[in-house]
Scaffold this active site. Sequence first.
Site, PDB file in Angstrom:
ATOM      1  N   ARG A  52      18.138  45.666  -2.515  1.00 59.87           N
ATOM      2  CA  ARG A  52      19.451  46.210  -2.835  1.00 59.87           C
ATOM      3  C   ARG A  52      19.373  46.884  -4.196  1.00 59.87           C
ATOM      4  O   ARG A  52      18.705  46.381  -5.107  1.00 59.87           O
ATOM      5  CB  ARG A  52      20.517  45.094  -2.905  1.00 59.87           C
ATOM      6  CG  ARG A  52      20.951  44.540  -1.575  1.00 59.87           C
ATOM      7  CD  ARG A  52      21.823  45.545  -0.798  1.00 59.87           C
ATOM      8  NE  ARG A  52      22.311  45.013   0.461  1.00 59.87           N
ATOM      9  CZ  ARG A  52      21.737  45.222   1.652  1.00 59.87           C
ATOM     10  NH1 ARG A  52      20.635  45.933   1.741  1.00 59.87           N
ATOM     11  NH2 ARG A  52      22.277  44.718   2.749  1.00 59.87           N
TER      12      ARG A  52
ATOM     13  N   GLU B 159      25.180  53.853  -3.790  1.00 61.29           N
ATOM     14  CA  GLU B 159      24.869  54.712  -2.636  1.00 61.29           C
ATOM     15  C   GLU B 159      26.122  55.413  -2.121  1.00 61.29           C
ATOM     16  O   GLU B 159      27.188  54.792  -2.126  1.00 61.29           O
ATOM     17  CB  GLU B 159      24.237  53.856  -1.524  1.00 61.29           C
ATOM     18  CG  GLU B 159      22.895  53.292  -1.970  1.00 61.29           C
ATOM     19  CD  GLU B 159      22.299  52.302  -0.972  1.00 61.29           C
ATOM     20  OE1 GLU B 159      22.815  52.167   0.145  1.00 61.29           O
ATOM     21  OE2 GLU B 159      21.312  51.663  -1.338  1.00 61.29           O
TER      22      GLU B 159
ATOM     23  N   HIS C 245      18.376  54.786   2.249  1.00 64.26           N
ATOM     24  CA  HIS C 245      18.611  53.441   2.810  1.00 64.26           C
ATOM     25  C   HIS C 245      18.250  53.401   4.304  1.00 64.26           C
ATOM     26  O   HIS C 245      19.118  53.234   5.165  1.00 64.26           O
ATOM     27  CB  HIS C 245      20.072  53.014   2.579  1.00 64.26           C
ATOM     28  CG  HIS C 245      20.258  51.520   2.646  1.00 64.26           C
ATOM     29  ND1 HIS C 245      21.182  50.848   1.866  1.00 64.26           N
ATOM     30  CD2 HIS C 245      19.634  50.564   3.381  1.00 64.26           C
ATOM     31  CE1 HIS C 245      21.119  49.554   2.153  1.00 64.26           C
ATOM     32  NE2 HIS C 245      20.188  49.359   3.077  1.00 64.26           N
TER      33      HIS C 245
HETATM   34  P1  NAP Z   1      15.744  36.107   3.004  1.00 62.09           P
HETATM   35  O1  NAP Z   1      14.807  35.597   4.046  1.00 62.09           O
HETATM   36  O2  NAP Z   1      16.989  35.354   2.731  1.00 62.09           O
HETATM   37  O3  NAP Z   1      14.906  36.312   1.669  1.00 62.09           O
HETATM   38  C1  NAP Z   1      15.490  36.502   0.432  1.00 62.09           C
HETATM   39  C2  NAP Z   1      14.569  35.971  -0.627  1.00 62.09           C
HETATM   40  O4  NAP Z   1      15.172  36.190  -1.910  1.00 62.09           O
HETATM   41  C3  NAP Z   1      14.269  34.497  -0.521  1.00 62.09           C
HETATM   42  O5  NAP Z   1      12.876  34.311  -0.528  1.00 62.09           O
HETATM   43  C4  NAP Z   1      14.855  33.893  -1.789  1.00 62.09           C
HETATM   44  O6  NAP Z   1      13.992  32.841  -2.204  1.00 62.09           O
HETATM   45  C5  NAP Z   1      14.817  35.070  -2.731  1.00 62.09           C
HETATM   46  N1  NAP Z   1      15.816  34.994  -3.809  1.00 62.09           N
HETATM   47  C6  NAP Z   1      17.155  34.851  -3.691  1.00 62.09           C
HETATM   48  N2  NAP Z   1      17.702  34.807  -4.919  1.00 62.09           N
HETATM   49  C7  NAP Z   1      16.693  34.915  -5.805  1.00 62.09           C
HETATM   50  C8  NAP Z   1      16.624  34.936  -7.225  1.00 62.09           C
HETATM   51  N3  NAP Z   1      17.725  34.822  -7.979  1.00 62.09           N
HETATM   52  N4  NAP Z   1      15.411  35.067  -7.807  1.00 62.09           N
HETATM   53  C9  NAP Z   1      14.292  35.203  -7.052  1.00 62.09           C
HETATM   54  N5  NAP Z   1      14.304  35.191  -5.718  1.00 62.09           N
HETATM   55  C10 NAP Z   1      15.491  35.048  -5.096  1.00 62.09           C
HETATM   56  O7  NAP Z   1      16.220  37.576   3.373  1.00 62.09           O
HETATM   57  P2  NAP Z   1      15.400  38.732   4.111  1.00 62.09           P
HETATM   58  O8  NAP Z   1      15.730  38.718   5.553  1.00 62.09           O
HETATM   59  O9  NAP Z   1      13.985  38.653   3.685  1.00 62.09           O
HETATM   60  O10 NAP Z   1      16.111  39.999   3.448  1.00 62.09           O
HETATM   61  C11 NAP Z   1      15.990  40.224   2.064  1.00 62.09           C
HETATM   62  C12 NAP Z   1      16.946  41.309   1.632  1.00 62.09           C
HETATM   63  O11 NAP Z   1      16.472  42.587   2.057  1.00 62.09           O
HETATM   64  C13 NAP Z   1      18.333  41.248   2.260  1.00 62.09           C
HETATM   65  O12 NAP Z   1      19.166  40.311   1.605  1.00 62.09           O
HETATM   66  C14 NAP Z   1      18.836  42.662   2.121  1.00 62.09           C
HETATM   67  O13 NAP Z   1      19.551  42.814   0.928  1.00 62.09           O
HETATM   68  C15 NAP Z   1      17.558  43.486   2.054  1.00 62.09           C
HETATM   69  N6  NAP Z   1      17.437  44.378   3.210  1.00 62.09           N
HETATM   70  C16 NAP Z   1      17.339  45.714   3.007  1.00 62.09           C
HETATM   71  C17 NAP Z   1      17.228  46.569   4.088  1.00 62.09           C
HETATM   72  C18 NAP Z   1      17.109  48.056   3.908  1.00 62.09           C
HETATM   73  O14 NAP Z   1      17.562  48.802   4.759  1.00 62.09           O
HETATM   74  N7  NAP Z   1      16.485  48.523   2.856  1.00 62.09           N
HETATM   75  C19 NAP Z   1      17.256  46.065   5.389  1.00 62.09           C
HETATM   76  C20 NAP Z   1      17.347  44.694   5.568  1.00 62.09           C
HETATM   77  C21 NAP Z   1      17.436  43.854   4.473  1.00 62.09           C
HETATM   78  P3  NAP Z   1      14.529  31.566  -3.020  1.00 62.09           P
HETATM   79  O15 NAP Z   1      15.735  31.088  -2.304  1.00 62.09           O
HETATM   80  O16 NAP Z   1      13.394  30.626  -3.053  1.00 62.09           O
HETATM   81  O17 NAP Z   1      14.812  32.116  -4.386  1.00 62.09           O
END
Ligand code: NAP
Length: 303
Positions: A223, A252, A270
């Site tokens: 994000r 965005e 995006h």
């Molecule tokens: P996820 O499985 O929930 O992974 C998120 C990760 O962020 C977890 O490993 C979490 O680990 C870590 N995290 C959360 N807060 C943190 C902090 N303060 N410091 C360090 N690490 C932190 O989610 P996902 O499915 O992988 O998706 C990740 C993100 O990608 C989504 O939330 C979304 O915003 C983004 N995304 C973007 C697109 C795009 O089109 N570009 C598409 C899909 C998703 P811990 O809990 O251990 O900290």
Amino acid sequence: MTDTSPVLMLMKRPDLFGLEGLGERYSLQSEPGPGIAVALTGGNEGIDAATIDACPDLKLIAVCAVGYDKVDVEYAKARGIAVTNTPDVLTDDVADLALALMLSVFRKIPHYDQYVREGRWASEGTPGLSRSLTGRRIGILGLGRIGLAIAERVRPIAGEIAYHSRSPKAGAEWRYEADPVALAQWAEVLVVAVAGGGGTKGLVGKAVIEALGPEGVLINIARGSVVDEEALVEALVSGKLGGAGLDVFADEPHVPEALFGLESVVLLPHQGSATRETRAQMAKLAIDNIEAYLGGKPLLTPV
Ligand code: NAP
């Protein structure tokens, strides 16, 4: 099957999810109001507290995205409203795009494509050299579903992989760094894959960007809010940061114009989950959650 339940439709581009025919299935409402139990929204649109308040009978917010940072989840939960998202089904495409961004920045693919199209290969000759991605130290900020899939994709080409999350992940074979600045100092490529929202706002600030340094490359598929965009632009323009591949931005669809002329930067609108295959799966999962709610069954992917 047609269900007459009113559904508050907040997605601005349902056609990009194959959902343009949804009005044949539900009674879609464009304005909040009483009698609406279900809201369907996208990751960019979310739903704010005022809209939640304007739907006194709301019971479910189905987000057609994995990121729910534009949904006031705490407020919704306090009001007894469930929230669902669409995890897993988009992981592969987003991880693919992260790898594509890395290759694009290091091998200057968009820049050279433009070079050929502008006739410069013929008029100016062979352009200068790019840089290898193979053998680089790759740091992953946020080893969640997408972060892990990125690690798996770069495994065959990376020199080494390390990661930072708030805590080490059980079973992860990659080296853990307890601090994002230390990870950036070590890494040649830093890939941002954390969740968005208040907890990660500005996590990649000036200190992380400068630790990555003039040879370093930042990839952001998470994000825009996670990165201090002003500091990023300043570092890229001044050469304190070597390059960036960005799919997401702070405001965005507005992208800082200072980046437009930089060869070292690759910019995407995006596109992480934006394939026909993945968008269809996201839409199906969002609708399956709505159907589960309407049928009195357990939600498939509650937040
Ligand atoms: P996820 O499985 O929930 O992974 C998120 C990760 O962020 C977890 O490993 C979490 O680990 C870590 N995290 C959360 N807060 C943190 C902090 N303060 N410091 C360090 N690490 C932190 O989610 P996902 O499915 O992988 O998706 C990740 C993100 O990608 C989504 O939330 C979304 O915003 C983004 N995304 C973007 C697109 C795009 O089109 N570009 C598409 C899909 C998703 P811990 O809990 O251990 O900290």
